[in-house]
Design an enzyme around this catalytic site. Sequence first.
Site, mmCIF file in Angstrom:
data_model
loop_
_atom_site.group_PDB
_atom_site.id
_atom_site.type_symbol
_atom_site.label_atom_id
_atom_site.label_comp_id
_atom_site.label_asym_id
_atom_site.label_seq_id
_atom_site.Cartn_x
_atom_site.Cartn_y
_atom_site.Cartn_z
ATOM 1 N N THR A 269 -5.171 -2.154 3.572
ATOM 2 C CA THR A 269 -5.461 -0.867 4.199
ATOM 3 C C THR A 269 -6.351 -0.044 3.283
ATOM 4 O O THR A 269 -6.418 -0.298 2.077
ATOM 5 C CB THR A 269 -4.179 -0.033 4.401
ATOM 6 O OG1 THR A 269 -3.607 0.231 3.114
ATOM 7 C CG2 THR A 269 -3.194 -0.741 5.295
ATOM 8 N N ASP A 270 -6.985 0.964 3.850
ATOM 9 C CA ASP A 270 -7.562 1.996 3.008
ATOM 10 C C ASP A 270 -6.390 2.814 2.459
ATOM 11 O O ASP A 270 -5.250 2.694 2.930
ATOM 12 C CB ASP A 270 -8.551 2.865 3.783
ATOM 13 C CG ASP A 270 -9.475 3.654 2.847
ATOM 14 O OD1 ASP A 270 -9.184 3.712 1.625
ATOM 15 O OD2 ASP A 270 -10.475 4.224 3.317
ATOM 16 N N TRP A 271 -6.683 3.674 1.493
ATOM 17 C CA TRP A 271 -5.622 4.312 0.696
ATOM 18 C C TRP A 271 -4.859 5.403 1.471
ATOM 19 O O TRP A 271 -5.252 6.559 1.480
ATOM 20 C CB TRP A 271 -6.248 4.867 -0.570
ATOM 21 C CG TRP A 271 -6.207 3.939 -1.758
ATOM 22 C CD1 TRP A 271 -5.792 4.279 -3.022
ATOM 23 C CD2 TRP A 271 -6.586 2.560 -1.838
ATOM 24 N NE1 TRP A 271 -5.873 3.190 -3.849
ATOM 25 C CE2 TRP A 271 -6.352 2.122 -3.169
ATOM 26 C CE3 TRP A 271 -7.054 1.619 -0.936
ATOM 27 C CZ2 TRP A 271 -6.600 0.814 -3.590
ATOM 28 C CZ3 TRP A 271 -7.302 0.318 -1.351
ATOM 29 C CH2 TRP A 271 -7.070 -0.060 -2.664
#
Length: 745
Positions: A269-271
């Site tokens: 995932t992105d953060w």
Amino acid sequence: MRLKTLSFTRISLITMLMCSQVAFAQQADGPALRSDNIDEVLNAMTTEEKCALLVGGAGIVPDVPNVAGYTRTIPRLGIPMTALSDGPAGLRIDPTREGTSQTFYCTGFPIGTLIASSWDPAMVEVMTQAMGSEVLEYGVDVLLAPGMNIHRNPLCGRNFEYLSEDPLLSGRIAAAYVRGVQSKGVGCSVKHFAANNQETNRLENDARISERALREIYLKNFEIAVKEGRPWTVMSSYNKLNGEYTQQSHRLLTTILRDDWGFDGLVMTDWGCKDSTVKSAKAGNDLMMPGFQRERDRLMAAVESGELTQAELDRNVRRVLEYIVKTPHYRKYPYSNQPDLKAHAQVARKAAEESIVLLRNEHGTLPLKGGEKVALYGINSVDFLGVGTGSGFVHMAHVANMQEALTTAGFSLDEDLANYYRHCYALQQDKERMEASSTDKRHRSEPEVSVKAIERQAKANDVAIIVLGRIAGEGADRVVHDDFELTAIERELIQNVSLVYHKADKRVVVVLNIVGVVETASWKGLVDAIILPWTPGQEGAHAVADIIKGKVNPSGKLPMTFPVNYMDSPSAGNFPYRWDMSGRRGTRRNVDFTEYEEGIWVGYRHFQTRGVEVSYPFGYGLSYTTFDYGQPKVKANQEGFTATITVTNTGKVPGREVVELYVSAPSGGLEKPDRELKAFAKTKTLMPGESETLTLTVTTYEMASFNESTAAWETAAGTYKLLFGASATDIRRTVSFKMKKAIGF
Ligand code: BGC
């Protein structure tokens, strides 16, 4: 940048707590991980360990502090921690550490948009080899790059990290980027998959895109990067796509990415942290970053309830393990913390030289002869911007500015003027320090210079160079007023300097040190030359000086269109016009959802097909020499075609030329843009009179369009025109060939 630091401080506290709860204290009481015993290790893992491995951490990596995140260690099974950090203009780690005076600076390479302006995948690959060796030598396993969302709109705050408005150029440059980095035995994470084309409300925005536009524009570049670059990892984006978070889309992450394109790596995932961790895991989003205890709890509960099957859990864990065995941390690579920063500075400079675009050059203004007296204007001549902000920032030991670069190149600066700008810059820095607002450099104000002073300077100097800057970064989009458009002071400066210098029969050059497209149509006619280095990394100012001096002949070309007005952009009505979050949550147009009403008509596909005037077209860039395009030859069959074309340097100085091959499809099939880029090639440096024959190959699949009604790619039968251009509008040669039968994929 500061935003980023704050959020990671918060995250590191959380993760410290999380880490203390995970006690993998035992050592080696199971099979030790090897590339050939992954199933055995998987069988030996407890559910708790598996769920822990699917949720990362951030902030406190023992050896490599302040990377963006890491995967967890399970010592008893010989599973090491691996470190992940940004990207894309170089490695982003903190330059100083407690307990040592050693520094850990990284090289600031040209930003994504500039390397795409090179149209030279081979050069990009060489550059990212250097980047990859910094990743390796600083003990990091994955570079969170390249960023490759399509330049849908000139105001996207992260366009500088991204590559182009065209999916082919974007995909080919990204693939080369990945190959270069990964040749050093470290990984890349191509991001943000997909349709993260605006920063406003990026965590929640729903990008509503037709299937055709999605396949042909917003996914096509990722498809090319995945197939031709084979990245170790892909980062899903924050946003939603047609109502579903991309990280939770099984169709996107499994059906398209893995089944259709053959991606065999890891998806992270992105953060952030979405509510439905389980849906993400089921969709094929293997790793949650930066990782939260609640995500692990959710996975554990879902395994217990059967919502997440053992097979799904094991599938994701296997992918994490397959990734880990490739990493330097797994190999116990003895990283030096001493990459060859000196050599890499030269690589960064060369990359800038090969990519900078010359937009205007009237009356042979450039190159200068060398040794001229230069009046250098603009606050960014001192505060020269190497890279953008946010996660796209790089901690560089030094960023060369234009004062330094022009002096080094043998020009003599108007010292009073240079001092004035140094002084103004110092004052602004002091003010920012006092207000603790050093990050918002966007509003660095341009000091005024009186007409009287300009008249004095015009007498005392041979030429005027004006540097204009624009900064942006993750978390916010740019705006039209005073950003896309020049500020009143900038306009006045250009007007006054041009008027006064031209009266004195002296020339004016503008250097655009910018992170994204700006308005040029209203003022370009006032000045004699415009150089576009974007934000060209730590050495880019030297590359600009070498172009001014003629030591380097510019060969970059625009990877996007410069419209006349912002409102001419096909997505102008469907993009956040300014940062405005008022209104009822969930209902705000261009904030909660964005309709991609322009469909496939992005960039030149719109401007060219509909005959909308532009300031500078896609693919445009000048040289100090001229090139002749010979008659192309084409060999075609049902698989595609191969074209050859001979390019000759017909001018007086050595130079390189990019040949852009646009294909114009026959009518009868799906409605298509007037022309679409299908291949490109760049010559080597050709001496005056020298020729090179370039070969361009295009498959039938690459010519296909996506038919929504049949959910299939199709290439229509009929006569195809091949347009060989120096830009999207400057077509030098045309040939055609006939496809006898339509082909479907
Ligand atoms: C950005 C990513 C970046 C990550 C880690 C996120 O906010 O969107 O591009 O890789 O942070 O720094």
